[in-house]
Design a protein around this motif. Structure first.
Motif, short mmCIF file in Angstrom:
data_model
loop_
_atom_site.label_atom_id
_atom_site.label_comp_id
_atom_site.label_asym_id
_atom_site.label_seq_id
_atom_site.Cartn_x
_atom_site.Cartn_y
_atom_site.Cartn_z
N ARG A 31 0.81 -1.21 0.00
CA ARG A 31 0.00 0.00 0.00
C ARG A 31 0.85 1.27 0.00
NH1 ARG A 31 -4.64 -0.22 4.43
NH2 ARG A 31 -5.07 1.77 3.40
N SER A 32 2.14 1.12 0.05
CA SER A 32 3.01 2.30 0.14
C SER A 32 3.16 2.99 -1.22
CB SER A 32 4.41 1.88 0.64
OG SER A 32 5.31 2.98 0.54
N PRO A 33 3.04 4.30 -1.29
CA PRO A 33 3.26 5.02 -2.55
C PRO A 33 4.73 4.99 -2.97
CG PRO A 33 2.96 6.58 -0.75
CD PRO A 33 2.65 5.22 -0.19
N ASN A 34 5.61 4.60 -2.06
CA ASN A 34 7.03 4.50 -2.39
C ASN A 34 7.41 3.16 -2.99
OD1 ASN A 34 7.75 7.13 -1.27
ND2 ASN A 34 7.33 6.21 0.73
N ASP A 35 6.47 2.22 -3.00
CA ASP A 35 6.71 0.91 -3.60
C ASP A 35 6.87 1.08 -5.12
OD1 ASP A 35 6.67 -1.67 -4.56
OD2 ASP A 35 5.00 -2.32 -3.28
N PRO A 36 8.00 0.69 -5.70
CA PRO A 36 8.19 0.86 -7.15
C PRO A 36 7.09 0.21 -7.99
CG PRO A 36 10.28 0.35 -6.11
CD PRO A 36 9.22 0.18 -5.05
N LEU A 37 6.47 -0.85 -7.49
CA LEU A 37 5.38 -1.45 -8.24
C LEU A 37 4.18 -0.51 -8.35
CD1 LEU A 37 5.38 -5.14 -6.92
CD2 LEU A 37 6.09 -4.33 -9.17
N ASN A 38 4.08 0.44 -7.42
CA ASN A 38 2.97 1.39 -7.43
C ASN A 38 3.31 2.70 -8.15
OD1 ASN A 38 1.28 -0.31 -5.97
ND2 ASN A 38 1.96 0.49 -3.99
N TRP A 39 4.51 2.82 -8.65
CA TRP A 39 4.88 4.03 -9.38
C TRP A 39 4.02 4.19 -10.62
CZ3 TRP A 39 10.98 3.78 -9.74
CH2 TRP A 39 11.51 3.97 -8.46
N PRO A 40 3.78 5.44 -11.05
CA PRO A 40 3.15 5.65 -12.37
C PRO A 40 4.03 5.03 -13.45
CG PRO A 40 3.26 7.71 -11.13
CD PRO A 40 4.08 6.72 -10.36
N LEU A 41 3.40 4.66 -14.54
CA LEU A 41 4.14 3.98 -15.60
C LEU A 41 5.28 4.83 -16.14
CD1 LEU A 41 4.26 1.37 -17.20
CD2 LEU A 41 2.72 2.40 -18.89
N TRP A 42 5.10 6.16 -16.19
CA TRP A 42 6.16 7.01 -16.74
C TRP A 42 7.41 6.97 -15.86
CZ3 TRP A 42 8.46 10.94 -14.07
CH2 TRP A 42 7.78 11.49 -12.98
N ARG A 43 7.23 6.84 -14.53
CA ARG A 43 8.39 6.75 -13.65
C ARG A 43 9.12 5.43 -13.84
NH1 ARG A 43 6.79 8.02 -7.56
NH2 ARG A 43 8.97 7.41 -7.19
N LYS A 44 8.36 4.36 -13.98
CA LYS A 44 8.97 3.06 -14.24
C LYS A 44 9.75 3.09 -15.55
CE LYS A 44 5.39 0.28 -11.93
NZ LYS A 44 4.52 -0.91 -12.06
N ASN A 45 9.11 3.62 -16.58
CA ASN A 45 9.74 3.62 -17.90
C ASN A 45 10.96 4.54 -17.96
OD1 ASN A 45 7.86 1.79 -18.77
ND2 ASN A 45 6.56 3.31 -19.78
N LEU A 46 10.93 5.65 -17.21
CA LEU A 46 12.09 6.53 -17.16
C LEU A 46 13.28 5.80 -16.55
CD1 LEU A 46 13.54 9.24 -17.44
CD2 LEU A 46 12.53 9.92 -15.24
N ASN A 47 13.04 5.11 -15.43
CA ASN A 47 14.12 4.34 -14.81
C ASN A 47 14.63 3.27 -15.76
OD1 ASN A 47 14.05 5.71 -12.34
ND2 ASN A 47 14.30 3.83 -11.21
N PHE A 48 13.70 2.59 -16.41
CA PHE A 48 14.10 1.51 -17.31
C PHE A 48 14.83 2.06 -18.53
CE2 PHE A 48 13.18 -1.72 -20.63
CZ PHE A 48 13.85 -2.78 -20.04
N ALA A 49 14.45 3.24 -19.01
CA ALA A 49 15.14 3.85 -20.14
C ALA A 49 16.59 4.17 -19.78
CB ALA A 49 14.41 5.12 -20.58
N LEU A 50 16.82 4.69 -18.56
CA LEU A 50 18.18 4.98 -18.12
C LEU A 50 19.01 3.70 -18.03
CD1 LEU A 50 17.43 7.64 -15.37
CD2 LEU A 50 18.54 8.04 -17.57
N VAL A 51 18.39 2.66 -17.49
CA VAL A 51 19.08 1.37 -17.38
C VAL A 51 19.41 0.82 -18.76
CG1 VAL A 51 18.78 -1.03 -16.66
CG2 VAL A 51 18.08 0.81 -15.13
N SER A 52 18.47 0.96 -19.70
CA SER A 52 18.69 0.48 -21.07
C SER A 52 19.83 1.24 -21.73
CB SER A 52 17.40 0.62 -21.89
OG SER A 52 16.36 -0.15 -21.33
N TYR A 53 19.90 2.54 -21.50
CA TYR A 53 21.01 3.35 -22.04
C TYR A 53 22.34 2.86 -21.47
CZ TYR A 53 23.99 7.41 -23.02
OH TYR A 53 25.01 8.23 -23.44
N TYR A 54 22.33 2.57 -20.17
CA TYR A 54 23.54 2.06 -19.51
C TYR A 54 23.99 0.74 -20.15
CZ TYR A 54 26.31 -0.17 -15.80
OH TYR A 54 27.28 -0.83 -15.10
N VAL A 55 23.04 -0.15 -20.37
CA VAL A 55 23.35 -1.45 -20.99
C VAL A 55 23.94 -1.24 -22.39
CG1 VAL A 55 22.31 -3.54 -21.96
CG2 VAL A 55 21.65 -2.75 -19.68
#
Length: 566
Positions: free
Chosen positions: A60-84
């Motif tokens: 139920r925590s808003p800080n849980d990454p599973l509860n993040w808005p999709l744009w926040r998840k995708n931003l993090n994943f985009a940075l990780v993809s750039y790193y890879v």
């Protein structure tokens, strides 16, 4: 199976979950209104589909990454993809500079090939030393640290003069670069649900291939126009830009589901709803008694905004110190090997992923050592252009595999009464299997016979299309089946993957000298075919193995630094 059960229901081994069932919603609440009205409901399922059950369970925590808005998840994943992409580019862009290095510094092609293989060998062990820090202090500091190190390695490469420089930059950059494979799977497991992971892993593999195939293309033109040293100066600039982005944009995804205000997060979930008869039919909960008893009913989840959300600067804290003592983290240096040889699914997927990676890297080294000679006499830019066919092939494979991986899994789950089995993802890998050996045969035989460059180029593209589905399926199968031990599992996979690449690259020159380039690639193609057909065994017997080894899985799951309630 609920994590607190001591015995595993054969119908619900680890990885078997309900993903098509009664509607799962996310409700928003505050301190005054703990149960939101229906008009505040937000559906977290696929667009147009309100019956995808969220696995793993968010808190139920808003800080849980599973509860993040999709744009926040995708931003993090985009940075990780750039790193890879940048890490793989750092490793593979070197091949187009070999001709210039040979002329200016006198490095032989055998030495250059061995330096590449030494880097692949270093990829085997890097994660074993560094991932425990990611488990203790979080993903963010490791991404920032490794990006800074890779930037420094690029500067060192630009100033290279001796054989020692050549070997050390390859070995050290690859030790740090090993994180690109392990941390990504940890990040995917942190922020995405089961029904989203097939697409994200396909995107991840596509970015890997961009780094492998397009970096030589760019590097070739830079070598001819600015000189080989500027290849590395550009790498330093791009890593520097990535470092700035990670410092100011990447949020920590390691989430500690510890008690909030003295109440365990898992216990703060709403009680299970009582679905009506129609819901039970849709979710196939009446399929068997074992289904109802072994798997929790779909739940209604709420984000409780009375729990303080982190501020921007709190989200960007350099590290998050886990309460687990570092002495407990040290076991992750050896535990991956125990898991690797204790769970057949982990070992087999490691072999699949390793052979598919070798099918990508071995042709890269072949191009640089064969096509610079007659009858081709390719220069650096022409060698770089040979990266276009595998890039196009991988892009086509990703366009097909990405959407199909999740949609086929959901479709098969629906036919199975809403119950998802990780083995459902492996059918797509089987369908694309013939393309891998076919492409390798065309490439190797074409080069050996001096055929027009279009034949080996076409072979590279065909094999690239076939490599994407089994590679993506192997990673996603591990994430779906062994979520709680994904860090250790992927560490083991990384070791085997790079060991296989190292063996084939070291063996390439003496093996092809002995039997010829044609027979090397014929044998290589047949080996890859046998390995990929092993997916059929797991399609039919994978669940049985997960049932038999559920105790082993739960044993190692309890040894992890944290475990999200499922």
């Amino acid at each position: 199976m609920p994590p607190n059960q001591s015995q595993t229901d054969p119908a619900w081994p680890p990885g078997t979950v309900l993903i098509e069932g009664a509607t799962t919603k996310l409700y928003f609440s505050d301190t005054k209104d703990k149960v939101a009205s229906a008009d505040k409901t937000k559906d977290l399922s696929r667009p147009g589909d309100s019956e995808v059950v969220l696995q793993p369970r968010p808190t139920r925590s808003p800080n849980d990454p599973l509860n993040w808005p999709l744009w926040r998840k995708n931003l993090n994943f985009a940075l990780v993809s750039y790193y890879v992409m940048m890490v793989l580019a750092l490793i593979d862009v070197a091949t187009v500079t070999w001709g210039e290095l040979n002329l200016e510094l006198g490095f032989s092609y055998a030495l250059l090939n061995d330096s590449y293989a030494a880097g692949c060998g270093s990829l085997c062990i890097g994660g074993l030393f560094l991932v425990p820090f990611a488990l203790k202090y979080g993903r963010r500091p490791i991404y920032v640290f490794s990006t800074a190190i890779q930037c420094g390695m690029s500067v060192w490469s630009a100033k290279m003069q001796t054989v020692a420089d050549l070997m050390l930059v390859n070995i050290l950059s690859c030790i740090v670069g090993a994180l690109s494979e392990v941390l990504v799977q940890m990040t995917v497991a942190d922020i995405y649900f089961v029904h989203q992971r097939g697409l994200t892993n396909t995107i991840y593999f596509w970015f890997m291939t961009v780094g492998v195939t397009l970096s030589p293309l760019a590097g070739g033109f830079i070598t001819q126009s600015q000189g080989w040293r500027w290849v590395w100066w550009w790498m330093a600039i791009l890593f520097g830009a990535g470092l700035v982005a990670f410092i100011f944009l990447y949020e920590e995804t390691m989430f500690d589901a510890s008690p909030i205000d003295g109440v365990p997060v898992a216990d703060k979930l709403d009680p299970k709803p009582q679905p009506d008869k129609g819901d039970l039919e849709r979710s196939a909960m009446d399929k068997s008694d074992a289904t109802q008893e072994g798997q929790p009913m779909p739940e209604v989840f709420q984000i409780d905004y009375s729990i303080p959300e982190k501020t921007y600067w709190q989200k960007l804290a350099l590290w998050t110190n886990s309460l687990v003592p570092f002495s407990e983290v040290g076991k992750h240096c050896y535990q991956p090997f125990v898991i690797l040889f204790s769970i057949p699914g982990v070992f087999f997927m490691a072999v699949v992923y390793g052979v598919m990676t070798a099918c990508t890297t071995v042709p890269v080294t072949t191009l640089s050592s064969v096509m610079t000679l007659p009858p081709y006499n390719f220069g650096a830019s022409q060698i770089g252009l040979m990266g276009l066919p595998p890039f196009i092939g991988t892009t086509l494979g990703a366009m097909v595999c990405g959407p199909l991986s999740d949609s086929i899994a959901l479709s098969l789950a629906k036919r199975n009464g809403g119950i998802f089995e990780p083995e459902m993802r492996l059918w797509l890998a089987i369908a694309f299997t013939p393309l891998v050996p076919a492409g390798l045969f065309m490439f190797g035989i074409g080069l050996d016979k001096g055929s027009h460059w279009l034949l080996p180029a076409f072979g590279l593209g065909i094999s690239a299309v076939g490599i994407v589905p089994p590679s993506s399926a192997a990673l996603t199968y591990l994430t779906d089946s062994y979520t709680d031990i994904i860090a250790d599992s992927v560490l083991g996979v990384t070791f085997v993957r790079n060991l296989i690449s190292t063996v084939f690259i070291f063996a390439l020159k003496p093996w092809s000298d002995r039997v010829g380039l044609s027979w090397f690639y014929v044998t290589f193609g047949l080996i890859s075919t046998v390995v990929l057909l092993g997916n059929l065994f797991f399609i039919y017997y994978g669940k049985m193995l997960r049932v038999k080894l559920a105790g082993t899985y739960h044993h190692y799951s309890k040894k992890q630094l944290r475990s999200r309630p499922n």
